[in-house]
Design an enzyme around this catalytic site. Structure first.
Site, PDB file in Angstrom:
ATOM      1  N   ILE A 186      40.191   5.039 -10.261  1.00 47.82           N
ATOM      2  CA  ILE A 186      38.761   4.856 -10.177  1.00 47.82           C
ATOM      3  C   ILE A 186      37.841   5.739 -11.046  1.00 47.82           C
ATOM      4  CG2 ILE A 186      36.791   4.738  -8.676  1.00 47.82           C
ATOM      5  CD1 ILE A 186      38.300   3.915  -6.365  1.00 47.82           C
ATOM      6  N   PRO A 187      37.407   5.178 -12.284  1.00 49.21           N
ATOM      7  CA  PRO A 187      37.004   5.912 -13.369  1.00 49.21           C
ATOM      8  C   PRO A 187      35.506   6.720 -13.185  1.00 49.21           C
ATOM      9  CG  PRO A 187      36.763   3.765 -13.930  1.00 49.21           C
ATOM     10  CD  PRO A 187      37.511   3.670 -12.572  1.00 49.21           C
ATOM     11  N   CYS A 188      35.498   7.576 -12.020  1.00 48.91           N
ATOM     12  CA  CYS A 188      34.325   8.119 -11.712  1.00 48.91           C
ATOM     13  C   CYS A 188      33.815   8.955 -13.077  1.00 48.91           C
ATOM     14  CB  CYS A 188      34.391   9.015 -10.627  1.00 48.91           C
ATOM     15  SG  CYS A 188      35.631  10.418 -10.556  1.00 48.91           S
ATOM     16  N   HIS A 189      34.893   9.457 -13.909  1.00 49.23           N
ATOM     17  CA  HIS A 189      34.443  10.201 -15.180  1.00 49.23           C
ATOM     18  C   HIS A 189      33.708   9.523 -16.171  1.00 49.23           C
ATOM     19  CE1 HIS A 189      38.403   8.117 -15.668  1.00 49.23           C
ATOM     20  NE2 HIS A 189      37.672   7.782 -17.161  1.00 49.23           N
TER      21      HIS A 189
END
Length: 282
Positions: A245-248
């Site tokens: 999950i690309p919270c970056h």
């Protein structure tokens, strides 16, 4: 002896730290290589193998200017339409995810009682990672500096679950994300512990195309709660599965990269790595 890939990432991370502090004066290859005690030739080679682009090119991707450039692109880049295209377009990461299954209220309340969780440690381009899965899917992925501390944190999230250090098919599928052609993969399944609001935010993050960035405000708008940017930030900070999950990909509206559970330097490295991959693909 440490895994060579981890050693390479640690050297790259040292170089990235130097670049982060000195990017405005555009240091030379010799200067960057000297900070990690390698010859310019050797440093250029291992860095390019890791990132797929030269250190000079990568510097452009991790700078604040890169973030601002992305955020200043036409509205379609950050609009709801753009977020949605991540699932139907050519973005590698986003084609994988069809659903996120939240844990049942009972599982959530009881700390994972009666859940069996398999875990393993893996090497990624961004250092060592701990990956854990239930029978339904990946429930945890974190970048780690200390194995014992990482396991303690995992146990604290599911304090009544049964943990076994053994391989899982879910582990295998998840780790392909770092090393193989995403289009040839089976769907990665996620089995997450979170509130309805958190799950909604995490699903939204999956729709941000690789190589693009969004802001907390845009995510809040996308989930139809435009005044909830602060709550969105809290949900993003609670993401239990790093990178998948690309919270970056969410930064401040000013273009500042902002914090990251697994380190701001690692966040910049991931953003640059993905931007370089998108650039090569484009």
């Amino acid at each position: 002896m440490k895994d060579q890939e981890i050693i390479t990432y640690k050297r790259v991370a040292e170089a990235l730290n130097y670049l982060q502090n000195n990017f405005q004066r555009q240091p030379t290859l010799d200067e960057i290589a000297d900070t990690v005690h390698l010859s310019p030739y050797h440093f250029q080679r291992i860095f390019t193998e890791w990132a797929g682009v030269s250190p000079k090119k990568f510097l452009q991707y991790i700078s604040i200017g890169h973030a601002k450039k992305i955020l200043s692109q036409p509205a379609s880049t950050l609009s709801e339409a753009s977020l949605e295209t991540g699932l139907s377009g050519t973005g590698r990461l986003h084609d994988l995810f069809v659903n996120i299954e939240g844990m049942t209220p009972g599982e959530y309340k009881n700390g994972g009682e009666n859940l069996g969780i398999d875990y393993q440690f893996f090497t990624t381009p961004f250092g060592r990672a701990l990956v854990a899965a239930t029978a339904k899917g990946i429930c945890h992925l974190s970048f780690v500096e200390d194995d014992d501390h990482a396991l303690q944190h995992l146990h604290s999230q599911f304090h009544k679950a049964t943990f076994t250090k053994q391989p899982s098919p879910h582990h295998h599928e998840a780790m392909k994300i770092f090393h193989q052609d995403w289009h040839q993969m089976d769907t990665i399944k996620l089995h997450l512990k979170g509130s309805d609001f958190q799950l909604k935010v995490w699903e939204c993050l999956l729709k941000i195309p690789q190589g693009n960035l969004s802001t907390y405000g845009h995510v809040a708008q996308h989930i139809h709660q435009p005044k909830a940017a602060r709550a969105v930030g809290t949900a993003i900070g609670s993401n239990p599965v790093a990178f998948l999950i690309p919270c970056h990909r969410v930064i401040q509206a000013s273009g500042v990269i902002g914090g990251y559970m697994w380190g701001t330097l690692r966040k910049k490295a991931i953003i640059g790595w993905e931007a370089a991959a998108a650039d090569r693909k484009g």
